[in-house]
Motif scaffolding. Structure first.
Motif, PDB file in Angstrom:
ATOM      1  N   UNK A  10      -4.881  48.178 -14.601  1.00 57.02           N
ATOM      2  CA  UNK A  10      -5.853  48.776 -13.672  1.00 57.02           C
ATOM      3  C   UNK A  10      -6.863  49.685 -14.363  1.00 57.02           C
ATOM      4  N   UNK A  11      -6.386  50.473 -15.338  1.00 58.31           N
ATOM      5  CA  UNK A  11      -7.274  51.445 -15.979  1.00 58.31           C
ATOM      6  C   UNK A  11      -8.351  50.793 -16.840  1.00 58.31           C
ATOM      7  N   UNK A  12      -8.169  49.504 -17.163  1.00 61.58           N
ATOM      8  CA  UNK A  12      -9.162  48.803 -17.974  1.00 61.58           C
ATOM      9  C   UNK A  12     -10.208  48.085 -17.121  1.00 61.58           C
ATOM     10  N   UNK A  13     -10.041  48.120 -15.799  1.00 63.45           N
ATOM     11  CA  UNK A  13     -10.976  47.441 -14.902  1.00 63.45           C
ATOM     12  C   UNK A  13     -12.073  48.418 -14.490  1.00 63.45           C
ATOM     13  N   UNK A  14     -13.335  48.098 -14.760  1.00 67.43           N
ATOM     14  CA  UNK A  14     -14.434  48.990 -14.353  1.00 67.43           C
ATOM     15  C   UNK A  14     -14.488  49.113 -12.833  1.00 67.43           C
ATOM     16  N   UNK A  15     -15.093  50.165 -12.346  1.00 65.82           N
ATOM     17  CA  UNK A  15     -15.288  50.307 -10.903  1.00 65.82           C
ATOM     18  C   UNK A  15     -16.206  49.192 -10.404  1.00 65.82           C
ATOM     19  N   UNK A  16     -15.978  48.738  -9.172  1.00 64.20           N
ATOM     20  CA  UNK A  16     -16.776  47.635  -8.624  1.00 64.20           C
ATOM     21  C   UNK A  16     -16.795  47.740  -7.108  1.00 64.20           C
ATOM     22  N   UNK A  17     -17.709  46.977  -6.497  1.00 61.04           N
ATOM     23  CA  UNK A  17     -17.880  47.005  -5.043  1.00 61.04           C
ATOM     24  C   UNK A  17     -17.171  45.850  -4.334  1.00 61.04           C
ATOM     25  N   UNK A  18     -17.135  44.688  -4.985  1.00 59.35           N
ATOM     26  CA  UNK A  18     -16.523  43.504  -4.358  1.00 59.35           C
ATOM     27  C   UNK A  18     -15.624  42.778  -5.354  1.00 59.35           C
ATOM     28  N   UNK A  19     -14.498  42.282  -4.839  1.00 58.57           N
ATOM     29  CA  UNK A  19     -13.592  41.434  -5.622  1.00 58.57           C
ATOM     30  C   UNK A  19     -13.749  40.002  -5.143  1.00 58.57           C
ATOM     31  N   UNK A  20     -13.975  39.080  -6.075  1.00 56.94           N
ATOM     32  CA  UNK A  20     -14.065  37.656  -5.761  1.00 56.94           C
ATOM     33  C   UNK A  20     -12.857  36.961  -6.387  1.00 56.94           C
ATOM     34  N   UNK A  21     -12.169  36.105  -5.629  1.00 59.89           N
ATOM     35  CA  UNK A  21     -10.987  35.461  -6.193  1.00 59.89           C
ATOM     36  C   UNK A  21     -10.600  34.168  -5.511  1.00 59.89           C
ATOM     37  N   UNK A  22     -10.796  33.060  -6.201  1.00 60.96           N
ATOM     38  CA  UNK A  22     -10.280  31.778  -5.730  1.00 60.96           C
ATOM     39  C   UNK A  22      -8.910  31.577  -6.353  1.00 60.96           C
ATOM     40  N   UNK A  23      -7.914  32.310  -5.831  1.00 58.97           N
ATOM     41  CA  UNK A  23      -6.609  32.309  -6.501  1.00 58.97           C
ATOM     42  C   UNK A  23      -5.963  30.931  -6.447  1.00 58.97           C
ATOM     43  N   UNK A  24      -5.078  30.604  -7.412  1.00 61.60           N
ATOM     44  CA  UNK A  24      -4.560  29.240  -7.591  1.00 61.60           C
ATOM     45  C   UNK A  24      -4.087  28.602  -6.292  1.00 61.60           C
ATOM     46  N   UNK A  25      -4.548  27.351  -6.072  1.00 61.68           N
ATOM     47  CA  UNK A  25      -4.272  26.694  -4.800  1.00 61.68           C
ATOM     48  C   UNK A  25      -3.051  25.783  -4.848  1.00 61.68           C
ATOM     49  N   UNK A  26      -2.570  25.393  -6.031  1.00 64.38           N
ATOM     50  CA  UNK A  26      -1.488  24.418  -6.117  1.00 64.38           C
ATOM     51  C   UNK A  26      -0.242  24.797  -5.327  1.00 64.38           C
ATOM     52  N   UNK A  27       0.143  26.080  -5.289  1.00 63.66           N
ATOM     53  CA  UNK A  27       1.349  26.434  -4.539  1.00 63.66           C
ATOM     54  C   UNK A  27       1.260  26.143  -3.045  1.00 63.66           C
ATOM     55  N   UNK A  28       0.037  25.974  -2.508  1.00 62.59           N
ATOM     56  CA  UNK A  28      -0.138  25.781  -1.068  1.00 62.59           C
ATOM     57  C   UNK A  28      -0.787  24.434  -0.748  1.00 62.59           C
ATOM     58  N   UNK A  29      -1.061  23.627  -1.774  1.00 59.45           N
ATOM     59  CA  UNK A  29      -1.821  22.393  -1.614  1.00 59.45           C
ATOM     60  C   UNK A  29      -0.928  21.223  -1.224  1.00 59.45           C
ATOM     61  N   UNK A  30      -1.469  20.352  -0.345  1.00 57.89           N
ATOM     62  CA  UNK A  30      -0.750  19.134   0.023  1.00 57.89           C
ATOM     63  C   UNK A  30      -0.597  18.213  -1.180  1.00 57.89           C
ATOM     64  N   UNK A  31      -1.448  18.395  -2.193  1.00 60.92           N
ATOM     65  CA  UNK A  31      -1.368  17.583  -3.399  1.00 60.92           C
ATOM     66  C   UNK A  31      -0.304  18.051  -4.366  1.00 60.92           C
ATOM     67  N   UNK A  32       0.247  19.249  -4.127  1.00 63.72           N
ATOM     68  CA  UNK A  32       1.305  19.776  -4.986  1.00 63.72           C
ATOM     69  C   UNK A  32       2.637  19.778  -4.266  1.00 63.72           C
TER      70      UNK A  32
END
Length: 451
Positions: free
Chosen positions: A65-87
């Motif tokens: 956490x301490x290495x992450x600069x301050x920011x206004x928005x977090x963008x994240x397309x987190x991994x989909x395989x655990x929830x995907x019909x293809x997995x």
């Protein structure tokens, strides 16, 4: 000009970033990406090629956490395989599924104004407690964490890229939140475009034994929209035995194969075999003889095994394994049961598994089989180009993927539709503008008295 800072996690090709920046810049904001996280080397290479990036990090687990600069928005397309019909749809049992909790960790520590999270449609009903529930326990957990524990005003919506003028149906869930208001992600105006609007023309076509067999049996227009796979069926499916891909078969064998590939999916066979039902079970000679009569039935079946259309194998049983994160399910061969005949369904063994109709749309592009999609061109068939792949997701023409083709399509198969993200981000940009900018403009000016 007001600056908006953001971080881009699981960045891939940077599609969420592109849509986000476009939406905020359209409202007069300047944007700055202060951290990008991505672990695939060829994705990192592509990101460096297309974006100016000061802080490009690797595995999210290693970013303190301490290495992450301050920011206004977090963008994240987190991994989909655990929830995907293809997995295998293991959800939080899959270690990739736990990456959401890394997002939660960063939101809790850095307290940004808002976020955009993206995932597959399957996340909505993953781990349903009851068939009557609208959402599953996995999404419920995510929403609880974001709303009740972190205090964001959260909304979510499943959006389809086809509604945004892209000739591909790609449904994805977007979960967004802000400190001030709940965003409305509904789509008011929908735009449809056919595949031919993004296709190039006059490129080199495939001249192989496979395509020659196709054109021996079909005219070009008859191939539009056809899938080539030995699984399920319907009017839009061509089976390998229909064109003799693995060797010529007799009319009797074609009739037998067409019956078998439908029968092996019927649930009553699971009870007779003594296994949990699955979509395609191995049936014994005796079982097949109940729905197909032929004096040389065994000979027909064994010849099809020899040619590779069928496999002689044990049926598979369902194994349930308890883990500390939940129940894990998978299939293994049950050698206590008699062997039977089953269709070889590996569609990826075919040079082409679907021919796209230029007057229609493309199916959802998946990393594992996008290289086996074909389009008509110059009197023949060819594969999609990387540029056409980028257009299917709404990437700008200046964007380039400077890696080999297999790597490029792997990245495309896991990316987002940029115009969809722009729509989502535009709603957040309006909320941010209405609240934060007004707050800054109305702040009192304090003048220090100098004595």
């Amino acid at each position: 000009m007001q600056k908006v800072k953001f971080i881009d996690l699981f960045a891939g090709l940077g599609g969420i970033r592109l849509g986000f920046e476009s939406a905020f810049q359209n409202l007069g904001f300047k944007t700055e990406c202060v951290l990008t996280s991505e672990i695939k080397p060829y994705a990192v290479k592509t990101l460096k090629h297309n974006f100016e990036q000061d802080f490009l990090a690797g595995d999210l687990f290693d970013i303190r956490n301490e290495f992450i600069p301050d920011f206004d928005f977090l963008l994240g397309g987190f991994p989909c395989q655990p929830f995907s019909a293809g997995g295998k749809r293991q959800g939080f049992v899959d270690t990739r599924g736990t990456l959401f909790f890394e997002i939660e960790r960063i939101l809790k520590a850095k307290k940004p104004y808002g976020f955009i999270l993206e995932n597959v449609e399957g996340l909505v009903k993953h781990d349903l407690e009851s068939k009557n529930d609208k959402i599953g326990r996995t999404l419920s957990t995510i929403l609880y964490k974001l709303k009740d524990e972190l205090g964001y005003n959260v909304s979510w919506e499943v959006l389809d890229s086809i509604d945004f003028g892209l000739p591909q149906s790609r449904k994805r869930i977007f979960i967004v939140g802000t400190k001030d208001e709940t965003a409305n992600l509904n789509v008011n105006e929908k735009h449809f475009k056919p595949l031919k609007t993004i296709l190039e023309n006059g490129l080199e076509t495939i001249n192989s034994d496979f395509t020659q067999k196709l054109f021996q049996h079909f005219e070009m227009e008859d191939l539009y929209g056809k899938s080539i796979k030995d699984k399920r069926g319907g009017d839009n499916n061509i089976h390998s035995w229909d064109i003799g891909i693995k060797g010529e078969v007799s009319d009797k064998q074609i009739i037998l194969l067409n019956k078998l590939f439908k029968e092996r999916r019927k649930k009553h066979w699971a009870e007779k075999i003594g296994i949990d039902w699955m979509d395609g079970m191995a049936l014994t000679l005796k079982q097949i003889s109940t729905f197909h009569k032929d004096e040389n039935l065994k000979g027909l079946l064994d010849d099809l095994v020899k040619k590779g259309y069928l496999r002689f194998e044990y049926p598979k049983k369902l194994v349930r394994e308890k883990t500390e994160n939940g129940e894990k399910k998978y299939r293994v061969y049950d050698e206590t049961k008699p062997k039977g005949y089953n269709i070889v369904t590996g569609k990826l063994s075919f040079e082409i598994n679907k021919i796209l109709d230029p007057n229609d749309i493309a199916p959802t592009l998946v990393a594992t089989d996008v290289l086996r999609l074909a389009v008509p061109d110059n009197g023949g068939l060819r594969r999609l180009t990387i540029r056409e792949g980028l257009r299917l997701f709404g990437y700008p023409e200046w964007y380039e993927i400077p890696v080999k083709e297999t790597e490029a399509f792997d990245l495309l198969g896991n990316t987002v539709a940029v115009p969809v993200v722009e729509h989502v981000a535009s709603q957040l940009a309006k909320i941010y503008s209405n609240n934060i900018v007004e707050l800054i403009e109305n702040e009192p000016i304090i003048v220090n008295n100098i004595h």
